[in-house]
Write a protein that holds these residues in place. Structure first.
Motif, short mmCIF file in Angstrom:
data_model
loop_
_atom_site.label_atom_id
_atom_site.label_comp_id
_atom_site.label_asym_id
_atom_site.label_seq_id
_atom_site.Cartn_x
_atom_site.Cartn_y
_atom_site.Cartn_z
N GLY A 79 3.02 6.37 -5.57
CA GLY A 79 2.88 6.62 -6.99
C GLY A 79 3.63 5.69 -7.91
N TYR A 80 4.21 4.64 -7.37
CA TYR A 80 4.85 3.65 -8.23
C TYR A 80 3.79 2.93 -9.06
N THR A 81 4.17 2.57 -10.27
CA THR A 81 3.25 1.85 -11.15
C THR A 81 3.23 0.37 -10.84
N THR A 82 4.41 -0.20 -10.60
CA THR A 82 4.53 -1.65 -10.49
C THR A 82 5.41 -2.05 -9.31
N LEU A 83 4.98 -3.06 -8.60
CA LEU A 83 5.81 -3.71 -7.58
C LEU A 83 6.25 -5.05 -8.16
N THR A 84 7.55 -5.27 -8.16
CA THR A 84 8.07 -6.53 -8.69
C THR A 84 8.84 -7.28 -7.62
N VAL A 85 8.94 -8.58 -7.84
CA VAL A 85 9.71 -9.47 -6.97
C VAL A 85 10.63 -10.28 -7.88
N SER A 86 11.87 -10.44 -7.48
CA SER A 86 12.80 -11.25 -8.27
C SER A 86 12.59 -12.73 -7.96
N ASP A 87 13.31 -13.58 -8.65
CA ASP A 87 13.10 -15.03 -8.54
C ASP A 87 14.44 -15.71 -8.33
N HIS A 88 14.89 -15.70 -7.07
CA HIS A 88 16.12 -16.39 -6.71
C HIS A 88 15.86 -17.29 -5.52
N LEU A 89 16.81 -18.16 -5.23
CA LEU A 89 16.62 -19.16 -4.19
C LEU A 89 17.35 -18.80 -2.91
N ASP A 90 17.78 -17.54 -2.80
CA ASP A 90 18.46 -17.08 -1.60
C ASP A 90 17.46 -16.44 -0.63
N GLU A 91 17.92 -15.48 0.15
CA GLU A 91 17.10 -14.93 1.23
C GLU A 91 16.10 -13.90 0.68
N GLN A 92 14.99 -14.39 0.16
CA GLN A 92 13.94 -13.50 -0.34
C GLN A 92 12.61 -14.24 -0.34
N VAL A 93 11.53 -13.47 -0.54
CA VAL A 93 10.20 -14.09 -0.59
C VAL A 93 10.02 -14.82 -1.93
N THR B 58 -5.24 -1.52 -5.03
CA THR B 58 -6.33 -1.43 -6.01
C THR B 58 -5.85 -1.11 -7.42
N THR B 59 -4.78 -0.34 -7.55
CA THR B 59 -4.29 0.06 -8.88
C THR B 59 -2.88 -0.41 -9.15
N LEU B 60 -2.13 -0.77 -8.13
CA LEU B 60 -0.74 -1.16 -8.28
C LEU B 60 -0.61 -2.40 -9.16
N ARG B 61 0.27 -2.32 -10.15
CA ARG B 61 0.55 -3.49 -10.98
C ARG B 61 1.61 -4.34 -10.29
N ILE B 62 1.61 -5.63 -10.61
CA ILE B 62 2.53 -6.57 -9.98
C ILE B 62 3.27 -7.34 -11.07
N GLY B 63 4.47 -7.78 -10.76
CA GLY B 63 5.20 -8.56 -11.76
C GLY B 63 6.45 -9.19 -11.19
N ALA B 64 6.96 -10.15 -11.92
CA ALA B 64 8.24 -10.77 -11.59
C ALA B 64 9.33 -10.11 -12.41
N MET B 65 10.46 -9.86 -11.75
CA MET B 65 11.60 -9.26 -12.44
C MET B 65 12.85 -10.08 -12.14
N ARG C 207 0.83 -1.21 0.00
CA ARG C 207 0.00 0.00 0.00
C ARG C 207 0.86 1.26 0.00
N GLN C 208 1.99 1.21 0.69
CA GLN C 208 2.90 2.36 0.67
C GLN C 208 3.46 2.59 -0.73
N VAL C 209 3.83 1.50 -1.41
CA VAL C 209 4.34 1.60 -2.78
C VAL C 209 3.28 2.23 -3.68
N GLU C 210 2.04 1.80 -3.54
CA GLU C 210 0.95 2.37 -4.33
C GLU C 210 0.73 3.84 -4.00
N ASP C 211 0.72 4.18 -2.72
CA ASP C 211 0.48 5.56 -2.30
C ASP C 211 1.59 6.50 -2.78
#
Length: 238
Positions: free
Chosen positions: A41-55, A69-76, A35-39
């Motif tokens: 004004g960022y367009t997209t929140l992305t998450v990377s795809d590695h097997l180390d210390e991350q979600v 409600t409007t924030l786009r999401i994606g893998a990077m 919600r902070q990212v959306e507030d």
């Protein structure tokens, strides 16, 4: 208006933020972060795809979409070697449907040596990984399309499988491909909607050796490769 590689190129800026390793991994903290990212004004929140210390990206992206409600999401970007394209296509279409058409599908050939070594995954030469990615793209787009898919490649075989659910964004969510070598960037120019310019990660590590591949001259050369491979698609690319 910006001048790039000998021609005018006009695109509105939009800003993405990568949130792969939050300090806390719990439902409330992650939702507050999205919600902070959306507030902000960022367009997209992305998450990377590695097997180390991350979600893990798929669950994290869906939780971020649910919290906004409007924030786009994606893998990077999703590493092609970690998921069969039939499985990834189903996950991607589901993310797009449940987010109301806010998903962007980032794909890469895989590069981080430590991921492969620690997980015991075979690390094929870059050329093999890129060939596999090219086939994966064909399979994923076929799974998004109407009707059953039959595909016979060197790496993947699909026999009359219909992809369900279908993504909300048609013919498919925006496809993002990032890379730094000519072959991968040329593939991106032909097949992707959004291209991420990166250093050439063929060595599998991030260190000082990447510096010469991150200069202005190196970047201009990469843009030239993209323009050449894109042809008439150039004006459509981001």
């Amino acid at each position: 208006m910006t001048e790039i590689s000998g021609g005018p190129y006009k695109r509105p800026f939009r800003f993405n933020i990568q949130c792969s390793s939050p300090e806390q991994v719990d439902a409330r903290s992650w939702a507050d972060l999205a919600r902070q990212v959306e507030d902000l004004g960022y367009t997209t929140l992305t998450v990377s795809d590695h097997l180390d210390e991350q979600v893990a990206p798929i669950a994290a992206l869906m939780a971020a979409a649910d919290a906004t409600t409007t924030l786009r999401i994606g893998a990077m970007v999703f590493s092609n070697d970690y998921r069969h394209p039939v499985v990834l296509a189903k996950e991607a279409a589901t993310l797009d449907a449940l987010s109301g058409g806010r998903f962007e599908l980032g794909l890469g050939a895989g590069w981080m040596t430590s991921d492969y070594e620690r997980a015991g995954l075979p690390l094929d030469p870059p050329g093999v990984r890129i060939s596999r990615l090219a086939e994966s793209l064909a399979v994923i787009k076929g799974m998004f399309a109407d009707g059953p898919l039959t595909f016979h490649g060197a790496h993947y075989q699909v026999a009359g499988l219909s992809g369900t659910p279908k993504p909300v964004q048609r013919p498919h969510p925006p496809i993002v491909i990032g890379g730094g070598g000519r072959r991968l960037l040329s593939l991106a120019a032909r097949e992707a909607d959004i291209i991420g310019l990166n250093m050439n990660m063929a060595g599998g590590v991030i260190d000082a050796s990447l510096g010469p591949n991150a200069t202005t001259a190196a970047t201009e050369e990469k843009i030239g490769w993209i323009r050449e491979a894109a042809g008439a698609r150039w004006d459509e690319l981001t």
